[in-house]
Design an enzyme around this catalytic site. Structure first.
Site, PDB file in Angstrom:
ATOM      1  N   HIS A  90       2.469  12.122  -0.257  1.00 20.63           N
ATOM      2  CA  HIS A  90       2.027  10.746  -0.495  1.00 20.63           C
ATOM      3  C   HIS A  90       2.985  10.083  -1.479  1.00 20.63           C
ATOM      4  O   HIS A  90       3.429  10.706  -2.445  1.00 20.63           O
ATOM      5  CB  HIS A  90       0.618  10.792  -1.107  1.00 20.63           C
ATOM      6  CG  HIS A  90       0.003   9.460  -1.420  1.00 20.63           C
ATOM      7  ND1 HIS A  90       0.221   8.789  -2.615  1.00 20.63           N
ATOM      8  CD2 HIS A  90      -0.847   8.680  -0.712  1.00 20.63           C
ATOM      9  CE1 HIS A  90      -0.482   7.663  -2.623  1.00 20.63           C
ATOM     10  NE2 HIS A  90      -1.130   7.576  -1.475  1.00 20.63           N
ATOM     11  N   MET A 135       0.838  -1.196   0.000  1.00 16.72           N
ATOM     12  CA  MET A 135       0.000   0.000   0.000  1.00 16.72           C
ATOM     13  C   MET A 135       0.876   1.250   0.000  1.00 16.72           C
ATOM     14  O   MET A 135       2.101   1.174   0.030  1.00 16.72           O
ATOM     15  CB  MET A 135      -0.920  -0.006   1.227  1.00 16.72           C
ATOM     16  CG  MET A 135      -1.964  -1.113   1.209  1.00 16.72           C
ATOM     17  SD  MET A 135      -3.075  -0.991   2.601  1.00 16.72           S
ATOM     18  CE  MET A 135      -3.995  -2.520   2.384  1.00 16.72           C
ATOM     19  N   CYS A 136       0.247   2.402  -0.001  1.00 20.65           N
ATOM     20  CA  CYS A 136       0.943   3.674  -0.095  1.00 20.65           C
ATOM     21  C   CYS A 136       1.466   4.118   1.272  1.00 20.65           C
ATOM     22  O   CYS A 136       1.272   3.444   2.276  1.00 20.65           O
ATOM     23  CB  CYS A 136      -0.017   4.728  -0.646  1.00 20.65           C
ATOM     24  SG  CYS A 136      -0.859   4.213  -2.156  1.00 20.65           S
ATOM     25  N   GLN A 137       2.141   5.258   1.294  1.00 20.09           N
ATOM     26  CA  GLN A 137       2.581   5.848   2.554  1.00 20.09           C
ATOM     27  C   GLN A 137       2.221   7.321   2.577  1.00 20.09           C
ATOM     28  O   GLN A 137       2.205   7.996   1.536  1.00 20.09           O
ATOM     29  CB  GLN A 137       4.083   5.656   2.761  1.00 20.09           C
ATOM     30  CG  GLN A 137       4.459   4.214   3.060  1.00 20.09           C
ATOM     31  CD  GLN A 137       5.655   4.097   3.993  1.00 20.09           C
ATOM     32  OE1 GLN A 137       6.088   5.040   4.640  1.00 20.09           O
ATOM     33  NE2 GLN A 137       6.190   2.894   4.073  1.00 20.09           N
ATOM     34  N   ASN A 178      -4.053   6.115   2.209  1.00 23.16           N
ATOM     35  CA  ASN A 178      -3.281   4.874   2.226  1.00 23.16           C
ATOM     36  C   ASN A 178      -4.236   3.751   2.578  1.00 23.16           C
ATOM     37  O   ASN A 178      -4.854   3.768   3.646  1.00 23.16           O
ATOM     38  CB  ASN A 178      -2.149   4.963   3.259  1.00 23.16           C
ATOM     39  CG  ASN A 178      -1.603   3.600   3.654  1.00 23.16           C
ATOM     40  OD1 ASN A 178      -1.637   2.660   2.871  1.00 23.16           O
ATOM     41  ND2 ASN A 178      -1.111   3.489   4.870  1.00 23.16           N
TER      42      ASN A 178
END
Length: 257
Positions: free
Chosen positions: A77, A1-3, A108
């Protein structure tokens, strides 16, 4: 996933130190290579930079790392795509106008099988679950408060309710700001640190870099930094509890409910 990375403070401050470590996670110390973005509020104005290239290889990210833009509200992001192609329109943060203010949002997580009708005033440009969720949140607020932005005490429970509804679908960590209030919601993982007097030195996890904030700050400065995972290894970060929606103002977390 994203941060996610966010900053909220009581005086305009640059985010160069934190962004140096954070951007390294976009292809150097982690595999979030599917684009990145950052937004800076300056009064009612908002600078936003996005790029579909990995932050570690982006000339735009190099500009941000070396250019000390001062702001009291910053949202950044780095993306590891779960929904939507690796294109500019799918890069966070997303920005819309509501009640005469820019609103900026970064997410996220993943909202599987989330297909709201793309109607109303706010519509998604890209095809991420994140932007669709943002549009739904703003549409809910616009319809609930058609005359303009309400006091925080009235806005917070409405935002919390739509947040809980979206979080019931999947993972929904997010940062949201209109340049006046800074919201951080934890679904699974999000932490923060408040730096204030007496200041000390901080060392990045992702880069061998140390900054002594005693040399850069005044006694009245206060800065809150919010991140998916801590950025430094010699400071104590506070985990935000799953399901908790914090409001940061002047570098300090406020709790409601």
């Amino acid at each position: 996933m994203c941060q996610l990375l966010g900053m909220n403070c009581n005086v305009p401050t640059d985010i160069c130190f934190s962004f140096e470590g954070f951007s390294a996670r976009g292809g150097k110390t982690d595999d979030h290579r599917d684009g990145w973005g950052i937004a800076f509020f300056e009064g009612k104005g908002c600078r936003i930079f996005i790029d579909a290239k990995p932050s570690i290889a982006s000339p735009v990210a190099e500009l941000v790392r070396s250019y000390p833009i001062h702001s009291t509200h910053v949202i950044a992001h780095i993306r590891k795509a779960t929904q939507g192609e690796i294109t500019l329109q799918n890069c966070h943060p997303f920005r819309r106008e509501l009640w005469g203010h820019y609103w900026v949002f970064a997410h996220n997580g993943n909202l599987p099988n989330f297909h709201p009708e793309n109607k109303g005033f706010f519509r998604a440009v890209g095809n991420t679950d994140s932007e669709k969720a943002f549009c739904l949140m703003l549409e809910t607020l616009r319809q609930r408060f058609p005359e303009g932005k309400p006091p925080l005490e009235e806005l917070y429970p409405v935002l919390l309710k739509v947040t809980e509804n979206l979080a019931s679908i999947g993972v929904f960590n997010y940062l949201l700001s209109d340049g006046e209030h800074f919201f951080a919601h934890c679904s699974t993982k999000l932490s923060y640190i408040v730096r204030q007097a007496p200041f000390a030195a901080a060392h990045l996890i992702d880069q061998d870099m140390t900054v002594d904030f005693r040399e850069l700050t005044s006694q009245s400065d206060r800065v809150a930094v919010i991140a998916t995972t801590p950025l430094t290894d010699n400071e104590v970060w506070t985990p935000i509890q799953p399901g908790e929606l914090l409001v940061f103002q002047d570098g300090w977390p406020l709790k409601f409910g």
